[in-house]
Scaffold this motif. Structure first.
Motif, PDB file in Angstrom:
ATOM      1  N   VAL A 333       9.176   4.831 -49.332  1.00 55.60           N
ATOM      2  CA  VAL A 333       8.398   3.590 -49.439  1.00 55.60           C
ATOM      3  C   VAL A 333       6.959   3.859 -49.009  1.00 55.60           C
ATOM      4  O   VAL A 333       6.717   4.472 -47.955  1.00 55.60           O
ATOM      5  CB  VAL A 333       8.984   2.482 -48.530  1.00 55.60           C
ATOM      6  CG1 VAL A 333       8.112   1.224 -48.594  1.00 55.60           C
ATOM      7  CG2 VAL A 333      10.417   2.169 -48.917  1.00 55.60           C
ATOM      8  N   GLU A 334       6.024   3.376 -49.821  1.00 51.93           N
ATOM      9  CA  GLU A 334       4.599   3.596 -49.543  1.00 51.93           C
ATOM     10  C   GLU A 334       3.815   2.457 -50.206  1.00 51.93           C
ATOM     11  O   GLU A 334       4.164   2.002 -51.288  1.00 51.93           O
ATOM     12  CB  GLU A 334       4.206   4.970 -50.110  1.00 51.93           C
ATOM     13  CG  GLU A 334       2.750   5.197 -50.389  1.00 51.93           C
ATOM     14  CD  GLU A 334       1.879   5.166 -49.140  1.00 51.93           C
ATOM     15  OE1 GLU A 334       2.231   5.772 -48.122  1.00 51.93           O
ATOM     16  OE2 GLU A 334       0.825   4.495 -49.206  1.00 51.93           O
ATOM     17  N   ILE A 335       2.733   2.016 -49.550  1.00 51.69           N
ATOM     18  CA  ILE A 335       2.029   0.825 -50.034  1.00 51.69           C
ATOM     19  C   ILE A 335       0.982   1.129 -51.116  1.00 51.69           C
ATOM     20  O   ILE A 335       0.614   0.252 -51.888  1.00 51.69           O
ATOM     21  CB  ILE A 335       1.408   0.064 -48.834  1.00 51.69           C
ATOM     22  CG1 ILE A 335       1.204  -1.401 -49.161  1.00 51.69           C
ATOM     23  CG2 ILE A 335       0.134   0.714 -48.344  1.00 51.69           C
ATOM     24  CD1 ILE A 335       1.135  -2.302 -47.947  1.00 51.69           C
ATOM     25  N   ILE A 336       0.521   2.377 -51.191  1.00 53.49           N
ATOM     26  CA  ILE A 336      -0.548   2.685 -52.158  1.00 53.49           C
ATOM     27  C   ILE A 336       0.048   3.136 -53.503  1.00 53.49           C
ATOM     28  O   ILE A 336       0.778   4.140 -53.567  1.00 53.49           O
ATOM     29  CB  ILE A 336      -1.503   3.752 -51.595  1.00 53.49           C
ATOM     30  CG1 ILE A 336      -2.215   3.156 -50.375  1.00 53.49           C
ATOM     31  CG2 ILE A 336      -2.516   4.219 -52.635  1.00 53.49           C
ATOM     32  CD1 ILE A 336      -3.243   4.041 -49.754  1.00 53.49           C
ATOM     33  N   PRO A 337      -0.263   2.379 -54.582  1.00 51.65           N
ATOM     34  CA  PRO A 337       0.359   2.676 -55.883  1.00 51.65           C
ATOM     35  C   PRO A 337       0.123   4.107 -56.354  1.00 51.65           C
ATOM     36  O   PRO A 337       1.054   4.775 -56.820  1.00 51.65           O
ATOM     37  CB  PRO A 337      -0.315   1.677 -56.840  1.00 51.65           C
ATOM     38  CG  PRO A 337      -0.874   0.594 -55.969  1.00 51.65           C
ATOM     39  CD  PRO A 337      -1.159   1.213 -54.640  1.00 51.65           C
ATOM     40  N   GLN A 338      -1.112   4.604 -56.219  1.00 53.17           N
ATOM     41  CA  GLN A 338      -1.435   5.964 -56.672  1.00 53.17           C
ATOM     42  C   GLN A 338      -0.570   7.012 -55.948  1.00 53.17           C
ATOM     43  O   GLN A 338      -0.103   7.978 -56.553  1.00 53.17           O
ATOM     44  CB  GLN A 338      -2.925   6.215 -56.392  1.00 53.17           C
ATOM     45  CG  GLN A 338      -3.376   7.641 -56.511  1.00 53.17           C
ATOM     46  CD  GLN A 338      -3.679   8.015 -57.949  1.00 53.17           C
ATOM     47  OE1 GLN A 338      -4.148   7.181 -58.713  1.00 53.17           O
ATOM     48  NE2 GLN A 338      -3.382   9.246 -58.317  1.00 53.17           N
ATOM     49  N   ALA A 339      -0.338   6.779 -54.651  1.00 54.39           N
ATOM     50  CA  ALA A 339       0.476   7.733 -53.873  1.00 54.39           C
ATOM     51  C   ALA A 339       1.911   7.731 -54.391  1.00 54.39           C
ATOM     52  O   ALA A 339       2.549   8.785 -54.507  1.00 54.39           O
ATOM     53  CB  ALA A 339       0.436   7.385 -52.390  1.00 54.39           C
ATOM     54  N   ILE A 340       2.426   6.544 -54.725  1.00 53.72           N
ATOM     55  CA  ILE A 340       3.801   6.466 -55.239  1.00 53.72           C
ATOM     56  C   ILE A 340       3.901   7.128 -56.618  1.00 53.72           C
ATOM     57  O   ILE A 340       4.881   7.826 -56.917  1.00 53.72           O
ATOM     58  CB  ILE A 340       4.282   4.996 -55.263  1.00 53.72           C
ATOM     59  CG1 ILE A 340       4.659   4.571 -53.848  1.00 53.72           C
ATOM     60  CG2 ILE A 340       5.440   4.764 -56.232  1.00 53.72           C
ATOM     61  CD1 ILE A 340       5.891   5.249 -53.265  1.00 53.72           C
ATOM     62  N   GLU A 341       2.843   6.955 -57.436  1.00 54.63           N
ATOM     63  CA  GLU A 341       2.852   7.663 -58.734  1.00 54.63           C
ATOM     64  C   GLU A 341       2.935   9.169 -58.499  1.00 54.63           C
ATOM     65  O   GLU A 341       3.700   9.883 -59.152  1.00 54.63           O
ATOM     66  CB  GLU A 341       1.565   7.357 -59.505  1.00 54.63           C
ATOM     67  CG  GLU A 341       1.639   6.068 -60.300  1.00 54.63           C
ATOM     68  CD  GLU A 341       0.277   5.701 -60.859  1.00 54.63           C
ATOM     69  OE1 GLU A 341      -0.457   6.610 -61.306  1.00 54.63           O
ATOM     70  OE2 GLU A 341      -0.043   4.499 -60.836  1.00 54.63           O
ATOM     71  N   ASP A 342       2.125   9.651 -57.541  1.00 52.21           N
ATOM     72  CA  ASP A 342       2.161  11.091 -57.216  1.00 52.21           C
ATOM     73  C   ASP A 342       3.537  11.498 -56.700  1.00 52.21           C
ATOM     74  O   ASP A 342       4.040  12.574 -57.020  1.00 52.21           O
ATOM     75  CB  ASP A 342       1.112  11.437 -56.151  1.00 52.21           C
ATOM     76  CG  ASP A 342      -0.307  11.415 -56.699  1.00 52.21           C
ATOM     77  OD1 ASP A 342      -0.463  11.417 -57.928  1.00 52.21           O
ATOM     78  OD2 ASP A 342      -1.253  11.371 -55.894  1.00 52.21           O
ATOM     79  N   ALA A 343       4.123  10.635 -55.856  1.00 47.40           N
ATOM     80  CA  ALA A 343       5.437  10.954 -55.282  1.00 47.40           C
ATOM     81  C   ALA A 343       6.467  11.127 -56.407  1.00 47.40           C
ATOM     82  O   ALA A 343       7.286  12.056 -56.375  1.00 47.40           O
ATOM     83  CB  ALA A 343       5.878   9.869 -54.309  1.00 47.40           C
ATOM     84  N   LYS A 344       6.403  10.241 -57.415  1.00 47.47           N
ATOM     85  CA  LYS A 344       7.366  10.339 -58.532  1.00 47.47           C
ATOM     86  C   LYS A 344       7.142  11.632 -59.314  1.00 47.47           C
ATOM     87  O   LYS A 344       8.099  12.311 -59.715  1.00 47.47           O
ATOM     88  CB  LYS A 344       7.229   9.125 -59.449  1.00 47.47           C
ATOM     89  CG  LYS A 344       7.784   7.853 -58.795  1.00 47.47           C
ATOM     90  CD  LYS A 344       7.605   6.652 -59.685  1.00 47.47           C
ATOM     91  CE  LYS A 344       8.156   5.409 -58.980  1.00 47.47           C
ATOM     92  NZ  LYS A 344       7.749   4.162 -59.633  1.00 47.47           N
ATOM     93  N   ILE A 345       5.869  11.975 -59.534  1.00 46.70           N
ATOM     94  CA  ILE A 345       5.564  13.232 -60.233  1.00 46.70           C
ATOM     95  C   ILE A 345       6.076  14.411 -59.396  1.00 46.70           C
ATOM     96  O   ILE A 345       6.695  15.349 -59.909  1.00 46.70           O
ATOM     97  CB  ILE A 345       4.046  13.363 -60.488  1.00 46.70           C
ATOM     98  CG1 ILE A 345       3.603  12.313 -61.507  1.00 46.70           C
ATOM     99  CG2 ILE A 345       3.686  14.760 -60.972  1.00 46.70           C
ATOM    100  CD1 ILE A 345       2.105  12.161 -61.642  1.00 46.70           C
ATOM    101  N   ASN A 346       5.836  14.340 -58.069  1.00 40.11           N
ATOM    102  CA  ASN A 346       6.290  15.429 -57.192  1.00 40.11           C
ATOM    103  C   ASN A 346       7.809  15.595 -57.249  1.00 40.11           C
ATOM    104  O   ASN A 346       8.312  16.718 -57.250  1.00 40.11           O
ATOM    105  CB  ASN A 346       5.820  15.178 -55.757  1.00 40.11           C
ATOM    106  CG  ASN A 346       4.320  15.397 -55.608  1.00 40.11           C
ATOM    107  OD1 ASN A 346       3.725  16.166 -56.366  1.00 40.11           O
ATOM    108  ND2 ASN A 346       3.708  14.708 -54.657  1.00 40.11           N
TER     109      ASN A 346
END
Ligand code: SAH
Length: 456
Positions: A333-346
């Motif tokens: 869980v993370e509040i910043i959308p860009q970080a979550i997009e990166d997390a999914k790519i990772n």
């Protein structure tokens, strides 16, 4: 009563949590930057407040045994290092004490649970990220450097002991280019000029470099020549990006990036996983110490193949993803959308498919987990400096009640405050391990394991 400009002979006997030396004069605490415990000094009082005062060194009468001569030309001016004048052993003692003091005094926790700090192997050139403000020097040439402490005056330097050595040739090439083509540095007061910051990242596990130029504009003149010059200067550069920041703000990065060269990101390896790093994504600045931090967190978590792990405040997913292979299911869980997009790519580049990431507030997401009968066995919490929301601690400790909580913290004071609340309801602190991620600064990272009290 102390008065401004008075001079006193004194001995430094302690340190504040931000690394200033402390002495007592007429029973009043006086804070003196860039000093060391054991220094005998003449100090000048520069500011007097109701219960304390600030001083500066006027003369070192007898240096502390931990003193070393500062090696950096902008030591004491730039807001980066606070400890270039003491040896690393003394710095580690300070950090150990900082964690100990916070957890015992603020948290009321047994100090014997604080283990010995994990030191850094490298105290030089460990930073994989630099964001350097650009301005004119006194001769009207373009220069860059660091902001002075608590100020926006640029202290000009083309070298930093903490940065990756690979940044130096890039800085030179960039300054030469900017001066040759008469580009203008950004001026905060008039909100004019083009060049705001030179921003570089070095994925030290793969040796790839990203250069990002932050501009008050949409494009940079002679961009093709800039790219060629940068690539000639350092062949490790894999991507060059422009970040547009047209706002009158002191926030460094704007939201929009466009790529001049490469594919807009670099990739690093951390704890055996690949991570994509773009200009806007968060990534630990000290990779080799982050590996130690994450592997300690992983050991503490002691995960089992049938278990569910929840990674709260997960950023780009780094901590959870490095542990995903040890569990049945991972949630992040993370509040910043860009970080979550990166997390999914990772997750996808590492072929990790037992994970779900949610872009949400940690408390709101945890409420939903509870409602949907998701019951993690272990929760990793890695909040920003202000620590955990109290309502989140309540929800975890009274409703979700995982058997273990691993709290990763970058601020011992808020960690201690939060541990005290956890200890009041169902949890017992088992172990606290300080890790030095930021040598030569006063910051220290801490991993803390808590277990559910038996019978709950
Ligand atoms: N665990 C990550 C990032 C930790 S930094 C790592 O090690 O790389 C803390 C993160 O918490 C930041 O990414 C920040 O955006 C996020 N954050 C801050 N407030 C939050 C909130 N209320 N809910 C969820 N995430 C939050």
């Amino acid at each position: 009563m102390l008065k401004k400009n008075e001079i006193y002979k004194t001995e430094i006997t302690g340190m504040t949590s931000d690394g200033n030396g402390v002495c007592k004069i007429n029973s009043i605490a006086v804070f003196v930057p860039y000093t060391a415990i054991g220094d005998i000094l003449e100090i000048r009082i520069v500011k007097v407040l109701k219960n304390y005062a600030f001083g500066i060194i006027e003369n070192i009468i007898k240096p502390s045994e931990s003193r070393i001569s500062p090696d950096c030309s902008v030591s004491f001016k730039c807001g980066g290092c606070v400890f270039r004048h003491i040896n690393y052993k003394a710095e580690l003692e300070f950090k150990q004490q900082k964690v100990y003091d916070a957890v015992t005094r603020i948290g009321g926790i047994d100090g014997s649970l604080v283990k010995e700090i994990i030191p850094a192997d490298n105290i030089l050139s460990y930073r994989n990220k630099a964001q350097l403000p650009i301005s004119y020097d006194k001769n009207g040439n373009i220069t860059l450097g660091f902001f002075a402490q608590r100020s926006h005056k640029v202290i000009s330097t083309d070298f930093c002991f903490l940065h990756s050595n690979d940044f130096n040739s890039i800085i030179d090439a960039f300054i030469n280019f900017a001066n040759k083509y008469n580009l203008t540095p950004y001026d905060e007061s008039s909100h004019s000029g083009l060049l705001r910051h030179l921003y570089m990242r070095h994925a030290m596990g793969t040796d790839q470099i990203m250069v990002c130029i932050i501009i008050n504009g949409k494009s940079i003149p002679h961009a093709d020549i800039l790219c060629k010059n940068l690539l000639d200067a350092n062949s490790k550069i894999k991507t060059i990006v422009i970040n547009e920041n047209l706002d009158k703000t002191n926030v460094i990065l704007g939201k929009k990036c466009h790529t001049l060269y490469g594919n807009g990101y670099i990739t690093d390896i951390l704890c055996g996983c690949l991570f994509r790093i773009s200009p806007l994504s968060f990534y630990q600045v000290n990779r080799s110490q982050a590996e130690k931090l994450y592997s300690i967190a992983c050991d503490e978590a002691d995960l089992k193949p049938h278990e569910t792990l929840l990674d709260l405040y997960c950023g780009t997913g780094t901590i959870g993803l490095t542990m995903a292979h040890s569990v049945k299911k991972l949630y992040g869980v993370e509040i910043i959308p860009q970080a979550i997009e990166d997390a999914k790519i990772n997750a996808s580049i590492n072929q990790i498919d037992n994970v779900e990431f949610f872009c949400a507030d940690a408390y709101e997401a945890t409420k939903k987990f509870l409602a949907n009968a998701v019951r993690p066995d272990c929760i990793i919490i890695d909040p920003p400096r202000k620590g955990c929301q109290p309502e989140l601690i309540g929800l975890i400790s009274k409703n979700l009640i995982p058997s273990r909580i691993v709290y990763v913290s970058c601020d011992p004071a808020t960690l201690a405050r939060d541990l005290k609340i956890f200890e009041k309801s169902n949890y017992k602190v088992k172990e606290i391990i300080p890790v030095d991620l930021f040598p030569r600064t006063s910051h220290v990272e801490t991993v803390c394991l808590m277990s559910r009290v038996e019978g709950k």
